[in-house]
Structures are given as C-alpha cells and as structure tokens.
Scaffold this motif. Structure first.
Motif, PDB file in Angstrom:
ATOM      1  N   LEU A 192       0.876  -5.962  11.631  1.00  0.00           N
ATOM      2  CA  LEU A 192       1.403  -4.799  10.936  1.00  0.00           C
ATOM      3  C   LEU A 192       2.001  -5.277   9.616  1.00  0.00           C
ATOM      4  N   VAL A 193       1.360  -4.904   8.515  1.00  0.00           N
ATOM      5  CA  VAL A 193       1.725  -5.400   7.193  1.00  0.00           C
ATOM      6  C   VAL A 193       2.353  -4.256   6.405  1.00  0.00           C
ATOM      7  N   SER A 194       3.594  -4.441   5.998  1.00  0.00           N
ATOM      8  CA  SER A 194       4.293  -3.445   5.187  1.00  0.00           C
ATOM      9  C   SER A 194       4.082  -3.757   3.712  1.00  0.00           C
ATOM     10  N   LEU A 195       3.586  -2.775   2.969  1.00  0.00           N
ATOM     11  CA  LEU A 195       3.303  -2.951   1.550  1.00  0.00           C
ATOM     12  C   LEU A 195       4.538  -2.633   0.712  1.00  0.00           C
ATOM     13  N   PRO A 196       4.635  -3.159  -0.500  1.00  0.00           N
ATOM     14  CA  PRO A 196       5.823  -2.916  -1.333  1.00  0.00           C
ATOM     15  C   PRO A 196       5.891  -1.479  -1.826  1.00  0.00           C
ATOM     16  N   ARG A 197       7.043  -1.115  -2.370  1.00  0.00           N
ATOM     17  CA  ARG A 197       7.251   0.228  -2.908  1.00  0.00           C
ATOM     18  C   ARG A 197       6.287   0.485  -4.075  1.00  0.00           C
ATOM     19  N   GLY A 198       5.724   1.680  -4.086  1.00  0.00           N
ATOM     20  CA  GLY A 198       4.754   2.042  -5.113  1.00  0.00           C
ATOM     21  C   GLY A 198       3.325   1.719  -4.738  1.00  0.00           C
ATOM     22  N   ALA A 199       3.097   1.203  -3.531  1.00  0.00           N
ATOM     23  CA  ALA A 199       1.736   0.829  -3.126  1.00  0.00           C
ATOM     24  C   ALA A 199       0.858   2.060  -2.935  1.00  0.00           C
ATOM     25  N   GLU A 200       1.426   3.139  -2.418  1.00  0.00           N
ATOM     26  CA  GLU A 200       0.603   4.325  -2.169  1.00  0.00           C
ATOM     27  C   GLU A 200       0.037   4.895  -3.469  1.00  0.00           C
ATOM     28  N   ALA A 201       0.819   4.887  -4.532  1.00  0.00           N
ATOM     29  CA  ALA A 201       0.332   5.401  -5.815  1.00  0.00           C
ATOM     30  C   ALA A 201      -0.863   4.596  -6.309  1.00  0.00           C
ATOM     31  N   ARG A 202      -0.828   3.300  -6.133  1.00  0.00           N
ATOM     32  CA  ARG A 202      -1.947   2.461  -6.558  1.00  0.00           C
ATOM     33  C   ARG A 202      -3.178   2.690  -5.689  1.00  0.00           C
ATOM     34  N   LEU A 203      -2.985   2.832  -4.381  1.00  0.00           N
ATOM     35  CA  LEU A 203      -4.122   3.076  -3.494  1.00  0.00           C
ATOM     36  C   LEU A 203      -4.729   4.447  -3.741  1.00  0.00           C
ATOM     37  N   VAL A 204      -3.892   5.430  -4.030  1.00  0.00           N
ATOM     38  CA  VAL A 204      -4.393   6.776  -4.342  1.00  0.00           C
ATOM     39  C   VAL A 204      -5.240   6.745  -5.607  1.00  0.00           C
TER      40      VAL A 204
END
Length: 280
Positions: A198-210
């Motif tokens: 289970l890998v937790s990504l840093p803050r702001g990762a969702e915006a980059r993936l989107v």
C-alpha cells in the motif's frame, strides 16, 4: 436630574447572570477507550514518494495519450454534454445577433479499433474498481467455514480476477473525506498469501494523475504484474521498500499460541461540563 451611574439595577443583574452562567461551566478531561482496530499506513520517505509519483506518471502517460487520441463513445458523449451545457450558460440574451459561428461536433472516429497500450491490462483505476478487485482476491482466501452460502450467489468478479494486485497507489492526502480510503489497509492486510504493498502518494498527486489520464477523479491506482521497461523496474524497486501492512488482530492464532497481555489504549478527551450538573 439623571440617575447616578451606580443606580443601574438592570445592568448589574444582567452582568451577574452572565457571570453566574459562565461560572457554571468548566473544562474537564475524560478518559475513554480508543478503538483497538485503528491501523496506521506504511511510512514512506518523502523523496521516495516524489520519485514514485514521477515514475507512475511516466508509466501511465501512454494510456493517457491513447484516451485523448482514441476516446471511447461514452467519454465523447459526456464531453459534448459538458460543452453544450457550458455554452448555454455563457450564451447572451440575443445569440442570433452576436454569434455568427456554429458549434460543430468533431468528426466521428474511424471504425478501426486501436488497441490500448499494454499497461492498460495491468491496471485498476479508481477507488471502486480497485476495491472490487481486492475484495475478489480476499474472498478466495476465506476459510471454508466463512464462505458465502451456496444459495447466495457471489457478486461477479472482475474480468482479470485471477491476477493479483501487487501495488496500490493511493492519493491519501488529496481525498476528502479521508475515510473513503480507510478500508484499503485492512483489505491489503487480508491478502496473506500474496503481499500487496500500500503506497501513499504525496499531496497533489491526484491533480497530476487526472491531468495525465484525462479523468475527473483518480484517487487510487492498482498495479498488477509489471510490464517491461526501466521506469517500471525502478518503480517496482521503490515500492518493494514499503513495508507490508501489519494488522495484529487479523493474524490467525492457533490453540497453542501463547496468550499475550495487550494494554488498554486510553486517550484523554477535552470537554466542557456544567458544574451544577448532578451525577446520576
């Protein structure tokens, strides 16, 4: 003749009543039992987190390019609806006199089906799809006494249910409310015969993936068996440094296992009570 300042019984009574009400409340600390089922996410070095996000974006880039060049029919319909709704909101009162252009939908794509990149067959994108796949994996590991009854048909597994998810990338810092991801540590810990990181990504990762995938939300990405490539090899190497989930109360203990004393987990909660309140 105006009354003296000291002769103000109404004001005096008001201040006295407010002072009395204030004195009736006081701050206390109460000891309560904390939940023994709280689990902590694996701790990842911030430098490794940023590098994992960069590698994951590079791995997903071909899939995002494919979605832009060859969108499916559903995404085209949704895009047209959003464009028309936005145009209706921005249209002036008399469009015939101010708008000389006509909105023309793009030409339909050719009938030739273009296969997506290989990485598309190794991913689950989204909280729901990743959760369903992890649940199907955990269901196959249930003991026979905990299997679903024969009269109750199990939910249909995903098409790639025979493949295991190796890594779950979660945008934990970007998901609101956070309890939407609270089930992932338990699900990954249930996979005892197959270690899932289970890998937790840093803050702001969702915006980059989107931005890369062209989707509205990308909270979780599940990665199955890896594909060839130097970036994928480095991504796997960094993910293997993450410690697997450790949930003590999920570990199966036999009859001969030594019983250990576990100290109660107490926490102090600050609250306000009325001093005039009688205890029952």
């Amino acid at each position: 003749m105006p009354p003296a300042k000291g002769n103000a019984p109404g004001i005096a009574r008001t201040h006295s009543a407010q002072a009395t009400k204030k004195d009736q409340k006081r701050t206390v600390f109460k000891a309560v039992l904390d939940s023994p089922y709280n689990v902590t996410w694996p701790v990842i070095d911030p430098v490794d987190q940023e590098r994992i996000l960069e590698l994951l974006c590079s791995v997903l880039q071909p899939l995002g390019d494919h979605r832009v060049l060859h969108p499916n029919k559903t995404s085209q319909i949704n895009r047209r609806k959003r464009r028309r709704a936005s145009k209706c909101q921005n249209t002036p009162a008399n469009p015939a006199s101010t708008n000389d252009t006509m909105d023309v939908d793009p030409a339909p794509p050719s009938s030739k089906v273009v296969e997506p990149p290989k990485i598309a067959n190794h991913l689950t994108i989204g909280i729901n799809s990743t959760t369903r796949h992890l649940e199907s994996q955990a269901r196959r590991l249930l003991p026979s006494t905990l299997k679903l009854p024969a009269l109750t048909p199990p939910p249909p597994p995903p098409s790639s249910s025979d493949r295991q998810i190796n890594y779950v990338f979660a945008c934990r810092s970007d998901i609101t409310p956070p309890h939407l991801l609270s089930h992932l540590p338990i699900l990954t810990a249930l996979l005892t015969t197959h270690t899932t990181r289970l890998v937790s990504l840093p803050r702001g990762a969702e915006a980059r993936l989107v931005q890369i995938l062209g989707l509205r939300r990308v909270g979780v990405v599940g990665l199955m068996d890896s594909v060839d490539g130097e970036e994928m090899e480095e991504l796997v190497r960094l993910c293997e440094k993450v410690h697997p989930m450790d949930v003590p109360w999920l570990k199966a203990g036999g009859v001969t296992k030594e019983v250990e004393y576990v100290q109660a987990n107490l926490k102090m909660v600050e609250t306000v009570v009325s001093s005039g309140k009688h205890r029952s």
